[in-house]
Design a protein around this motif. Structure first.
Motif, mmCIF file in Angstrom:
data_model
loop_
_atom_site.group_PDB
_atom_site.id
_atom_site.type_symbol
_atom_site.label_atom_id
_atom_site.label_comp_id
_atom_site.label_asym_id
_atom_site.label_seq_id
_atom_site.Cartn_x
_atom_site.Cartn_y
_atom_site.Cartn_z
ATOM 1 N N ILE A 129 0.249 -1.061 0.097
ATOM 2 C CA ILE A 129 -0.114 -0.182 -0.102
ATOM 3 C C ILE A 129 1.107 1.373 -0.062
ATOM 4 N N HIS A 161 -0.674 1.274 -8.117
ATOM 5 C CA HIS A 161 -1.191 -0.339 -7.354
ATOM 6 C C HIS A 161 -1.873 -1.105 -8.893
ATOM 7 N N GLU A 263 -8.968 0.092 -6.944
ATOM 8 C CA GLU A 263 -6.906 0.458 -6.450
ATOM 9 C C GLU A 263 -6.247 -0.296 -5.614
ATOM 10 N N VAL A 264 -6.689 -0.085 -4.412
ATOM 11 C CA VAL A 264 -5.793 -0.673 -3.599
ATOM 12 C C VAL A 264 -5.777 -2.941 -3.860
ATOM 13 N N ASN A 267 -4.043 -4.686 -5.610
ATOM 14 C CA ASN A 267 -2.555 -5.934 -5.130
ATOM 15 C C ASN A 267 -3.115 -6.992 -4.794
ATOM 16 N N ALA A 292 -7.003 3.744 -11.810
ATOM 17 C CA ALA A 292 -5.713 2.287 -11.020
ATOM 18 C C ALA A 292 -5.494 1.658 -12.653
#
Length: 499
Positions: A129, A161, A263-264, A267, A292
Motif C-alpha cells: 500500500i 497499484h 485501486e488498492v 494488489n 489505477a
C-alpha cells in the motif's frame, strides 16, 4: 523567527510505526502493561483541521460547515443516532486479540500491520500500500488543509497499484500473505483441509467466517478480506443476485460483476477467489475498472501478467475444490478507458448482472453520475459502500438531484417509454451496517462518528420489484432506446476516451 520542523516522510512514519509495534510486543510479555501505550490520533478541529479545539470554530461550524456545506446544526440530531452504532463498531473489533481500541476510540491499523511485519509498499505482497497506510493515490476534488494527507499522496507518487502484475508470476498464499501458515486463509488446500460446502453453513459475519475457514482470530486476515467479503455481502444480501444456497451441480449460475473504482484491490486480486468458495456452483466473471486499472494496463510488457488484459483475457482464474462446489472466478481488467461508461457493456458485449463500488464516495467523484444514471435507466443492480453512515445518507439524498438535473436533457434527447419510467420512478436507497466491514474505527483526529472502511452498504438500484413506491406512471413498455446514444447527444455526458 522559529524554524518549522520538516514534515515526516512516509518512510519516517513507517519507522515510527514499527517502533510502536515493538513497544507493544514488549509490553505484551509477562510483566508488561499494553494499556499504558496509546496509539491514538492527535485531536484536530473538524472545521479548520489544525490540532486544537477552537470554540470559535465550534460556533462557526454550527451553521456552516467546511467548504460551505451544511453545519453541525443540520446534522446534530442525525449524528446522535449515528453515534449509537459506536458499540457495534467496537464490538466487531474486540473479537480479535489484535483489536486494540485507543483512548480516542480509533483503531491503529498500521500498528497491527507493523506488529505482523506487513506494513509497507512494494515487496509486501497483498499488504502492499502506498506510504504504508494510505489507500488512495488520487484524492476527491474537495480541498483539504490536512497536511498529513497531502504528504502521504506526495510520498506515494512512485507507487503503482498492482505493480506485481507487471511481473510474470502470480503471488502464492505464502508470498501474498507473508504470515505464519496457520494464520493464512489458504486458496490451495492440502487434502482434507478445504472448508465445508458454504451452502451447509450460515456465513453472516466475521465470527462465522473465521470458524468456517478454521483459522484463529489471531490472524489479521480481516484487514484485507473485508474487500472480497464486502462484495459477497453486496451480491448476496444487498442486491440478492447470488447466494450460497441458490445453485447446484445440476444448475449452475453465471454471474457477471463490474467492479468500479479499483485501486488498492489490484494488489490483492487473488483474494477475490474467496467468492468462489462462498458461492458454490457459480461461475463468476469480475471486470475491474478505474484510473489505477487503466494506468497499470498501459504499462503492460511482454510476458507480464497484465499483458493478458490487453489481449482481452482474464489475468487471474481460480477454481474451488469439487467439495466446495467447483465454482470458478475469472478476473478481467478493463484498461482501455479510465472510467466506466454506459456504452461499455455494449462494447464488451457483456451486460453486468451487478455493479459494485467500495468506499465509493458517490458525490465526491463526478464519474459516478454516469453509473447512477445508467443503472436507473436499465435497472442494472448497483450497490456501494461508504465509510460513514452520514456519508451514505448524503449520497442517498443527492441521487434524486442528480436525476432531476439530467432529466431535461435526456428527455429532449429522446428518452421515453419504459426507460423514462425506470429513470423517474421513486426508489428506496436502503443503508445498512456492514458485518464484513474492516474492523475498527479509522484513525481520523477530527471524526468520532462511526467511520470505517466498507462500513455501510447502500443499494442504489435493485432488481427486486418490491422496491417500487408509487411509480410515476405505469408507462408503455415500448422498445427501450439505447442510453448510450442518448448520452452521446448531449455535451453533458462526453466522457474521457470514448468520444
Amino acid at each position: 523567527m522559529l524554524n518549522k520542523m520538516p514534515m515526516p516522510t512516509a518512510a519516517d512514519i513507517a519507522r515510527m510505526t514499527y517502533k510502536g509495534a515493538e513497544q507493544l510486543r514488549s509490553e505484551q510479555r509477562p510483566g508488561g502493561d499494553p494499556s499504558k501505550l496509546d496509539f491514538g490520533t492527535v485531536p484536530t478541529c473538524y472545521n479548520c483541521d489544525i490540532p486544537i479545539m477552537d470554540r470559535k470554530c465550534h460556533t462557526a461550524n454550527w451553521k456552516t460547515g467546511r467548504f460551505g456545506a451544511q453545519g453541525h446544526k443540520f446534522f446534530c440530531a442525525k449524528n446522535k443516532v449515528h453515534m449509537e452504532k459506536v458499540p457495534q463498531v467496537q464490538a466487531l473489533l474486540k473479537q480479535f486479540p489484535w483489536g486494540r481500541i485507543e483512548t480516542d476510540g480509533t483503531f491503529a491499523e498500521p500498528i497491527v500491520r507493523a506488529y505482523y511485519h506487513v506494513l509497507g509498499a512494494e515487496g509486501f505482497g497483498y499488504w502492499s500500500i502506498p506510504g504504508g497506510s494510505n489507500a488512495h493515490l488520487k484524492q476527491p476534488r474537495s480541498n483539504t488543509s490536512d497536511p498529513s494527507r497531502a504528504l502521504r499522496v506526495d510520498d506515494a507518487k512512485e507507487f503503482e497499484h498492482g505493480y506485481m502484475l507487471l511481473s510474470d508470476k502470480l503471488l502464492t498464499d505464502e508470498t501474498g500473505w507473508k504470515l505464519e501458515k496457520r494464520l493464512i486463509p489458504r486458496l490451495v488446500f492440502e487434502l482434507g483441509t478445504e472448508p465445508e460446502l458454504a451452502s451447509k453453513v450460515d456465513i453472516v459475519d466475521w465470527d462465522s467466517w473465521y470458524k468456517w475457514r478454521n483459522i484463529p482470530r489471531e490472524s489479521p486476515a480481516a484487514l484485507l478480506l473485508h474487500y472480497p467479503l464486502t462484495v459477497y455481502q453486496l451480491l448476496v444480501n444487498v442486491l440478492q443476485v447470488a447466494g450460497p444456497k441458490r445453485n447446484s451441480s445440476e444448475s449452475r449460475q453465471a454471474l457477471n460483476v463490474h467492479y468500479i473504482g479499483a485501486e488498492v484491490e489490484l494488489n490483492m486480486l487473488p483474494l477475490f477467489s474467496e467468492l468462489a468458495l462462498l458461492l458454490p456452483h457459480t461461475d463468476i466473471k469480475m471486470t475491474f475498472f478505474g484510473i489505477a486499472v487503466h494506468s497499470i494496463v498501459s504499462k503492460a510488457k511482454k510476458n507480464s501478467i497484465v499483458m493478458k488484459a490487453k489481449q482481452n483475457e482474464p489475468i487471474y482464474t481460480y477454481t474451488s475444490p469439487a467439495s466446495c462446489g467447483a465454482s470458478t472466478l475469472s478476473i478481467f481488467l478493463h484498461g482501455d478507458h479510465e472510467n466506466w461508461d454506459p456504452r461499455l457493456p455494449l462494447l464488451l458485449n457483456s451486460k453486468p448482472d451487478a455493479i459494485v463500488g467500495l468506499n465509493a464516495g458517490l458525490t465526491s467523484y463526478p464519474e459516478w453520475q454516469f453509473v447512477i444514471l445508467s443503472c436507473h435507466t436499465d435497472n442494472t443492480p448497483f450497490a456501494v459502500t461508504e465509510y460513514a453512515e452520514q456519508s451514505a445518507e448524503l449520497q442517498r439524498d443527492a441521487i434524486p438531484q442528480i436525476i432531476a438535473r439530467a432529466l431535461p436533457r435526456l428527455h429532449s434527447a429522446g428518452m421515453n417509454g419504459l426507460e423514462l419510467h425506470n429513470f423517474t420512478r421513486p426508489r428506496k436507497y436502503p443503508i445498512a451496517f456492514n458485518p464484513f466491514q474492516r474492523p475498527g474505527q479509522r484513525n481520523l483526529g477530527s471524526v468520532h462518528l462511526p467511520n470505517v472502511p466498507n462500513g455501510f452498504t447502500m443499494r442504489v438500484v435493485g432488481n427486486d420489484e418490491q422496491e417500487i413506491i408509487h411509480p410515476v406512471s405505469a408507462g408503455i413498455p415500448v422498445p427501450a432506446s439505447d442510453l448510450s446514444e442518448l448520452l452521446q447527444k448531449t455535451e453533458q455526458f462526453s466522457l474521457n476516451g470514448l468520444d
